[in-house]
Design an enzyme around this catalytic site. Sequence first.
Site, PDB file in Angstrom:
ATOM      1  CG  ASP A   1      72.228  36.518  22.833  1.00  0.00           C
ATOM      2  OD1 ASP A   1      72.077  37.723  23.092  1.00  0.00           O
ATOM      3  OD2 ASP A   1      73.260  36.061  22.317  1.00  0.00           O
TER       4      ASP A   1
ATOM      5  CD  GLU B   1      76.015  40.721  16.836  1.00  0.00           C
ATOM      6  OE1 GLU B   1      77.215  40.985  16.727  1.00  0.00           O
ATOM      7  OE2 GLU B   1      75.587  39.598  17.195  1.00  0.00           O
TER       8      GLU B   1
ATOM      9  CD  GLU C   1      69.699  35.591  15.314  1.00  0.00           C
ATOM     10  OE1 GLU C   1      69.880  34.396  15.016  1.00  0.00           O
ATOM     11  OE2 GLU C   1      70.516  36.251  16.004  1.00  0.00           O
TER      12      GLU C   1
END
Length: 751
Positions: free
Chosen positions: A450, A527, A531
Amino acid sequence: MSVPRARPASALALVAALAAAGLGPAAAPAAAAEIPAGAGSYSDTRPAGTSGPTNNTGTPVTPKVTEAARDKPVPTNDWWSSLAFQRYGDNPYSTPMYGHPLTYQATAGGLEVGYPTTPSIVGDGRQYEYPHKADLTVGLTGLNSPDTKADDWSDWTVTPYWADGTRTLRTTIGHGLPFVYAKGSGGDARITTAAAPEVFADDGNVLGITVAGHHYALFAPTGSDWSVSGTAVTAGLGAHDYFSLAVLPSTDALATYRKYAFSFVTGSEASWSAEGGKVEATYRLTTEPQEGTETGTLQALYRHQWLHTTDPLTSYTYVSPRSTMKVREGASFTTEQASSGVLPALPESSGVDTARLKGYLDEVAGAADPFSGATDTYWTGKALGKLAQLVPVADQIGESATRDKLLGLIKDRLEEWFTAGGASEFSYDKDWKTLTGYPASYGSDTELNDHHFHYGYYVYAAAIVAQYDQAWAADSAWGTMVKTLVRDTANPSRDDAEFPFLRGFDLYAGHSWASGHQGFAAGNNQESSSESINLSAALVLWGSATGDDSLRDLGGFLLATESEAIAQYWFDADQEVFPASFGHETVGMVWGSGGAYSTWWTANPEEIHGINVLPVTGGSLHLGREKEAIKRNLAEMERENGGPAVEWRDILWEFESFADPAAAKAKWDAGHADYTPEDGESKAHTYHWLTTLDTLGAPDATVTGSIPTSAVFSKGGTRTYAAHNFDSVARTVTFSDGTTLDVPARSTATR
């Protein structure tokens, strides 16, 4: 309040327990060196008591690569990263890797190859997948390697390596490649099939076989001869070291594929340009003939690619989790898309009540803790993003004191993180060649997950600061630290010895991956695609604000590419990707093997439908292209939810505003008094967003502007044109319908 976002914590909890018992990774030395970066700095050593990359038992790991690749930055967060990041102590090979159309898994005896063509619906109907199942294994007679390592890689290909002391094997595999290219020594070529193969063609060194209903062609050097014995198919290599195989779309394709069997792919590279409202990208394979002179090849294009190319394609197709892949005969192809505009904020509109907006702004700026207790990289980033969204909004209504207070809060927090030695800092890992923020979260340290999600908020906030304070953004000040975060997440350089090229973005798949290690049976996953978009939009804004055209154009390319991938693979905008038996209008997560109607932390429909929307910013305007898909998406949310949104109502109101601004504004009017904003949102931003789009209309993607920071809105047949000019002189923006807009220096204008 929304349920806190979290990834599975078992591995993280185990690391913490081991560390508490004195068994975890060694603490960092007390005296770490600070690496200067303009006015800021980062450390060359992790803070004491923290962890870097580990396997699932908490044992530290280093990249699993050959000596030839030892000094190359490893591109974690890729479709094949389990080759280099050993997540499981008992698996030194790989987990399943989804190249499409083929799937792969490394084993002691070589490379498993599969071609899944039938979807499975699992998880109580919440997930569709085309799981890896080996049709055959590519190897050498007697090969029994103790591990598999990454030997070489390029933009979307990789070369795994096996060695057992007697034999060596290298195979080159990749996205869109119907071929597996092998080079071996110390043994005969050996293909081990999952069941006895049916032979449909036999011409000495060329053999056509069918396994599990899938057709393969095997190619050995001229003069060799394939031999079939049960499930073992072998051929001597003689004085040569090469052989290949291909999955065929049909048995009658053998002659075409035979032509390119010995034109081995040796690399892949994408190039791009973003200019005049268009984004053009060329995807090119490099090849080397092993015999003969043929240097052409065949490659399969994903849906998001073939929708946007005019290059000729063959009639051959493949099945994949991303819908039909179409085959191109040639070593390159080019796509062209309309750019996706980015604005620092929605423009000024007559519908906004400035007194009311000021009240909402004061609530945020005057909060006792505007960062809501955030300490780690993700939640600090969310808070930075929330504040940054409001800076141009405050400026727009003349609230300069509030604007400057927000800028001060953002600068202070960024500077804390951008200075080594404090409670929060960034630390460089020389083994993995990555920059990790501590305190970390959601495996950003131990799994390298991430980074693009977390750091995108920092770059976005820094871009807003740069819009108002160019001195702060100078390389000699804090700009170098911002660029270092960019180098970690979206490095534009293939020659940087300290960070990999585009760590998380998969150029051929068209989107980013979130897991650093890719250690799942379903492959890698992402996911919150929105973002990832947030980072791309931040690059557009940062590049525009600082005069870095290269980063600006990189952001434009990434944004245009991933926005199309999101429309197709997350939202199934054309209703051509999800299997008919899946039964959902969206997925919360895309996996290498398919997609899932889920998130990592909850089954709440609001968050499943909202996680690929937040944060809503001037970089989210691409969502307005697919208005019918948004309507289907939200209708399913209400069915699954048993009624309208409750927890993430602001995110979902904003999502609806891309398709039906009036309906979204009506929901705000009816429900704004009794809800708590999502953690990265504020009533100030939501009110401004919904009221502005209700006044101007939804984004109109059919018209684009000549600069990246421009957009068009349409209501009742009337268009409003908007653009922000970061330059120090006025400029004229030309839109694709011929409209022109004069924009003063460092200003937003509308027409």
